[in-house]
Design an enzyme around this catalytic site. Sequence first.
Site, PDB file in Angstrom:
ATOM      1  N   PHE A 116      25.120  42.675   1.663  1.00 30.33           N
ATOM      2  CA  PHE A 116      26.096  42.609   0.586  1.00 30.33           C
ATOM      3  C   PHE A 116      25.376  42.653  -0.753  1.00 30.33           C
ATOM      4  CE2 PHE A 116      30.483  41.799  -0.493  1.00 30.33           C
ATOM      5  CZ  PHE A 116      31.128  42.174   0.677  1.00 30.33           C
ATOM      6  N   GLN A 241      34.872  39.414 -13.984  1.00 30.64           N
ATOM      7  CA  GLN A 241      34.226  40.427 -13.149  1.00 30.64           C
ATOM      8  C   GLN A 241      35.123  41.632 -12.884  1.00 30.64           C
ATOM      9  OE1 GLN A 241      33.118  39.829  -8.670  1.00 30.64           O
ATOM     10  NE2 GLN A 241      31.217  39.920  -9.825  1.00 30.64           N
ATOM     11  N   HIS A 243      35.321  44.600 -10.385  1.00 29.38           N
ATOM     12  CA  HIS A 243      34.786  45.036  -9.095  1.00 29.38           C
ATOM     13  C   HIS A 243      34.621  46.543  -9.143  1.00 29.38           C
ATOM     14  CE1 HIS A 243      34.304  45.808  -4.863  1.00 29.38           C
ATOM     15  NE2 HIS A 243      34.295  44.517  -4.596  1.00 29.38           N
ATOM     16  N   LEU A 253      41.630  46.925  -3.966  1.00 35.96           N
ATOM     17  CA  LEU A 253      40.220  46.704  -3.694  1.00 35.96           C
ATOM     18  C   LEU A 253      39.702  47.455  -2.471  1.00 35.96           C
ATOM     19  CD1 LEU A 253      37.904  44.961  -4.773  1.00 35.96           C
ATOM     20  CD2 LEU A 253      38.497  43.294  -3.052  1.00 35.96           C
ATOM     21  N   GLU A 256      33.057  45.745  -1.070  1.00 33.74           N
ATOM     22  CA  GLU A 256      31.637  46.021  -1.199  1.00 33.74           C
ATOM     23  C   GLU A 256      31.000  46.193   0.189  1.00 33.74           C
ATOM     24  OE1 GLU A 256      30.139  43.472  -4.248  1.00 33.74           O
ATOM     25  OE2 GLU A 256      28.245  43.242  -3.216  1.00 33.74           O
ATOM     26  N   ARG A 287      27.670  43.443  -8.829  1.00 29.49           N
ATOM     27  CA  ARG A 287      28.863  44.167  -9.240  1.00 29.49           C
ATOM     28  C   ARG A 287      28.867  44.557 -10.707  1.00 29.49           C
ATOM     29  NH1 ARG A 287      33.139  40.529  -5.740  1.00 29.49           N
ATOM     30  NH2 ARG A 287      32.565  41.459  -3.737  1.00 29.49           N
ATOM     31  N   HIS A 354      38.815  41.798 -11.325  1.00 31.09           N
ATOM     32  CA  HIS A 354      38.754  41.200  -9.998  1.00 31.09           C
ATOM     33  C   HIS A 354      38.649  39.679  -9.975  1.00 31.09           C
ATOM     34  CE1 HIS A 354      38.022  41.100  -5.747  1.00 31.09           C
ATOM     35  NE2 HIS A 354      36.795  40.635  -5.869  1.00 31.09           N
ATOM     36  N   ARG A 395      29.515  36.890 -10.599  1.00 29.22           N
ATOM     37  CA  ARG A 395      29.508  36.358  -9.237  1.00 29.22           C
ATOM     38  C   ARG A 395      28.996  37.407  -8.254  1.00 29.22           C
ATOM     39  NH1 ARG A 395      32.771  36.998  -5.103  1.00 29.22           N
ATOM     40  NH2 ARG A 395      34.642  37.740  -6.177  1.00 29.22           N
TER      41      ARG A 395
END
Lengths: 596, 263
Positions: A116, A241, A243, A253, A256, A287, A354, A395
């Site tokens: 990730f 954030q 995304h 969405l 990821e 991100r 996001h 994050r």
Amino acid sequence: MQFHKYDVVVVGAGGAGMRAAIESGQRARTAVLTKLYPTRSHTGAAQGGMCAALANVEEDNWEWHTFDTIKGGDYLVDQDAAEVMAKEAIDAVLDLEKMGLPFNRTPEGRIDQRRFGGHTRDHGKSPVRRSCYAADRTGHMILQTLYQNCIKHGVEFFNEFYVLDVNMTTDADGSQRCTGAVAYELATGEIHVFQAKSVIFATGGFGKVFKTTSNAHTLTGDGLGIIYRKGLPLEDMEFYQFHPTGLAGLGILISEAVRGEGGILRNADGERFMERYAPTIKDLAPRDIVARSMALEVLEGRGAGPNKDHVLLDVTHLGEEVLESKLPDITEFSRTYLGVEPLNEPVPVYPTAHYAMGGVPTNVEAEVLADNENVVPGLYAAGEVACVSVHGSNRLGTNSLLDINVFGRRAGIAAAEYANRNEFLELPEEPAQLVEGMVNHLRTAEGGERVATIRTALQETMDANASVYRTEETLKQALSDVQLLKERYGRVAVHDKGKRYNHDLLEAVELGFLLDLAEALVNSALARKESRGGHAREDYTTRDDTNFMRHSMQYKQLPDEEDPNAPLGLTGFRSDIRLDYKPVTVTRYQPMERKY
Amino acid sequence: MTAPTTNANSETADLPSDAPPIPEGATMVTVKIERYNPEVDDDLHWESYRIPALPSDRVLNLLHYIKWYIDGTLTFRRSCAHGVCGSDAMRINGVNRLACKVLMKDMFAKKGETSITVEPIKGLPVEKDLLVDMEPFFEAYKAIKPYMVTTGNDPTRERFQSVAERERFDDTTKCILCAACTTSCPVYWSEGSYFGPAAIVNAHRFIFDSRDEAAEERLDILNDIDGVWRCRTTFNCTDACPRGIQVTKAIQEVKRALMFRRR
């Protein structure tokens, strides 16, 4: 009006709220008040996974996870909190497994793990397989598993009870203590006062300040708004954030995890452009970096599509087996909403609003801070509504599902233990006054303004002026737009005047919160004259640790109750904000340049 | 994909003056909604709205348009708007769907003007317009013990489960409790005491989980007069499931487990 008395009241029934309720419910008499049926919460939309250094598939340890979290957050992370989260991550995953969560498995029958963004082995050497997952519906499985365990433990839910205020007593020295919460019952329009020794806010984020967002319609920052209107601070609101991979034009969405499984971002020329921006970990950079790189590709004319306004997520090389077994939901989203078959053609994507890194400041015990030093006794917050701060200015993917489990659990334990140590405090004389005023005002207002019109204008200015890239000019534009919209909000009228399931009224209340939070976001973004993590200023392009290695803390200046300028029934709805700062807790990692 | 009717821009007379401008490529469609608000109505009635729709619009966008710009009293639940929260199950043109997953391009009439009907899901009491009382549905869900039951001490680390054992119940873990299946079932319409497909799907999720130890209890519950034997295998539930769960198959597997008492 109805009165209720519980030791602990949990507001919100997403992952953090239910994780808290499972702990609190076994220790003290607990009620969960929730705007939505628990299983509708947006935790269920999370896809990719939950990171923990289980080391089930390769070498890993929680210290590396801590470092990645801190570096990912561009050093604005409170390092003591990140340590707690990374250390407790392992038990948090194992607890969920024991509660029944159906994680994907390794050939040996252990919990499987995958790569990730931003999660690396040995301080950035290469991507590491740290994310525990259940296909691409990990959030769904967490939400279902927590709800199932709430049923098992007999947790008491008040479904479709919309909390609109928290009650406090003020001590002689001016400090506040929490005494309960006030809710509006959607089914009947009745107001309920819940006296409680402790209240946990777990109401999620406020993505609906933006137009293009992965967030649900219901994510309107109610908990932040309620607490902010009490004169309590909001921390780091400028860090929002985006995304990287929202379905272009829709914002839905695409996890990821797609890149974790090998998906590649390409520009109109087919170039794998992330090789230029993050040579070591490429498409698996954090991100903020990927989102900015995508925006730059488009700005510089290398966007795909007829309008050159997006980039492409290529998974055609992954094969049907991987798509169907590990990424089935997002494969289907692409088919359903864009009519694109990911097996054969790349998926058009663009950054989508996001996640709020900022929120209600808490310590690692989930106690809400009244200022830089003191807590509000009896008041707790966990999940996206809160800012511990484990995410700093950006994050890492999977750390939100981790956050809700680690700090949801901590909040539940701490709130119950506090309740068991303390007596009930007396409620204020008219505990429901503020809520009654707000609801009655909105139900009877005759102004000419429409909720949808104001909300659309808000979302449009935020998208245009306060998203991936910002400048002094755009932020000033956003601020003046938002303040104008707040003024218009004073004349808002709802069409539905009834008491029964008045969602028209609900949307009007939500809009009020969104306006307050958008203003706070833009206000602290204007003041932060640097670029760090999710906050990228075109006019201040570098990180400035000398002046800005600190958290912003914003306080709403409360008006006099007699203030003639406050719109009727909407007291506190004004634009005076006091901006302060709080030091970052640094334990073992000194800030370094952030390269991947 | 666009419908063969006149462009929407030429006929905006009935729309409120402050509604957003009609986007290029939009077509006027009629949305017929079954309305009921016990605060003011004696009975159910139909209301029609003529509004613009794009091929990329979902039915939920149309409902929002009506609620936000024409009639704020129109009431329905929704949250995530992309088919994962399960809030907006409703009957669209007579079949149970999530309003956020039905695209208008699939709804346009081949000839003449498009008209779609929207009703609340059947078999649960209507509270207001498209919003129904979900409590009976969740009661049936809770009755099958929808949580993992184990005995003895927990292991230090995770319980082991093979890839094949995990795969055995994968399909039924997808359920989002939207009630589209249960409220498409003719047996449920006539016998509200029937547990219904969703509850059985969630029982299946645990009965076939190698880690769980309460399969027998759940099977006993579902062997009841209101249990799996009520299923007449009409497959409505499978057709209705927005998550693509093989609902009828899951019910058959539970029946088989009951007959042979083995999984």
